[in-house]
Write an enzyme that holds these catalytic residues in place. Structure first.
Site, PDB file in Angstrom:
ATOM      1  CE  LYS A 204     -16.092 -60.537  56.732  1.00 16.37           C
ATOM      2  NZ  LYS A 204     -14.902 -59.742  57.004  1.00 16.37           N
ATOM      3  CE  LYS A 258     -18.525 -57.413  56.578  1.00 18.94           C
ATOM      4  NZ  LYS A 258     -17.106 -57.316  56.785  1.00 18.94           N
TER       5      LYS A 258
END
Ligand code: PBG
Length: 335
Positions: A204, A258
């Site tokens: 992330k 992400k």
């Protein structure tokens, strides 16, 4: 890829032959987007019969639990396999240490519980992180300017167990603290939740594409500083493989990369290196960016949405968390 030492040259070879008609293009298509690839993120607020539009995400609403159930029912009717719930916490319930996150019967637990009771045939996934609950908007405990890793992990373990008790099927730690997957796995196991899955936000990035989401959950105006001491530096890719390897060894069942489109290279490398179920999160900023183009009539809606999603499949995603999930499921079920 062409295997072996085959000499294929024009005019014997005409690549356009296979593209000459719709049926032929379908016959040779390499990737397909399916309803079973989709995870629908939903924002839940306290109260009754509430529908609050999110200004920076046209078409996305914050829903009270009663309305949320209608949406989830609809998603289940379309056979969308999983939804992801994000709570919008009343400012008065936010605190420095985010203790609302570990209060039994908090908003997200009530939402999970209601969904599991009335719509049992859809998977429910839920973030583990403190940002909806903290006054400073960080995912962990903030002390003298530092996000405390190990103290945060202790709280995250309690949050995960609480959500599992409420009926959550997939725990999705999105906080990026070190060692949290292993600790959460042990905490879940020791409470008997050995079947609760963990989908780790393993790679992330500290991204500027999360702005509209922070609007949606009401943490944007609050965030002091940024999340760069725990989320990844957008300049790095080898580090993402290291992060994913750690989370897999600590017990992650599935991993997330992400944001999505700006990080397709990472997605491709993660899937080809580890082969584990790998998901892409087409984040809020990507949604808003596409919608801005669509709303201005600069881009065709359906075609651009589908093209953005097939890109994830091409890069190796097993599924996509996308705010377009309902709309796309509608399209796909009509075919
Ligand atoms: C919170 C969380 C974020 C997103 C999912 N979980 C925001 C953040 O890390 O600041 C972003 C999702 C999106 O932008 O759609 N830990």
């Amino acid at each position: 890829m062409l295997k072996g030492n085959i000499n294929r040259t024009f005019p014997k070879v005409r690549m356009r032959r296979n593209r000459k008609s719709n049926w032929s293009r379908r016959l040779v298509a390499e990737n397909y987007l399916k309803i079973s690839d989709l995870i629908l993120p939903l924002f839940v607020i306290d109260g009754v019969n509430k529908v609050q539009p999110v200004a920076s995400m046209p078409g996305v609403n914050r829903l009270s639990i009663d309305n949320l159930l209608d949406t989830v029912k609809n998603a289940a009717d379309y056979s969308i396999p999983t939804i992801a719930i994000f709570p919008v916490i009343e400012p008065s319930l936010k605190s420095d240490d985010g203790s609302e996150a570990i209060r039994a019967n908090n908003l997200v637990c009530r939402a999970i519980n209601s969904i599991k009771k009335s719509i049992p045939n859809i998977g429910v996934m839920c973030d583990v992180a403190l940002d909806p609950y903290t006054t400073h908007g960080h995912d962990g405990i903030l002390k003298d300017g530092e996000i405390l890793n190990d103290k945060t992990v202790d709280i995250l373990c309690r949050q995960a167990v609480l959500q599992a008790e409420a009926g959550c099927d997939i725990i999705a730690p999105s906080d990026m603290m070190d060692g949290r997957i292993g600790s959460i796995r042990s905490a879940l196991d020791s409470e008997g939740f050995y079947n609760t899955q963990i989908m780790s936000y393993a790679a992330k990035y500290s991204s500027s594409f999360y702005g509209p989401f922070r609007d949606a959950v009401g943490s944007s105006g609050r965030l002091t500083g940024d999340k760069r001491t725990y989320q990844m530096d957008p300049r790095n890719s080898q580090e993402a493989l290291h992060e994913v390897a750690l989370d897999i060894s600590e017990g992650a069942d599935m991993v997330i990369v992400k944001p999505g489109l700006p990080y397709l290279d990472i997605l491709y490398q993660v899937k080809s290196s580890f082969g584990i179920p790998t998901f892409a999160y087409q984040v809020s900023g990507e949604y808003s960016m596409l919608l801005s183009g669509i709303k201005n009539d600069f881009l065709p809606r359906k075609e651009c949405i589908h093209e953005s999603l097939i890109a994830f499949k091409r890069a190796g995603a097993d599924g996509i968390i996308t705010y377009f999930a309902e709309e796309v499921a509608k399209h796909l079920s009509k075919r």
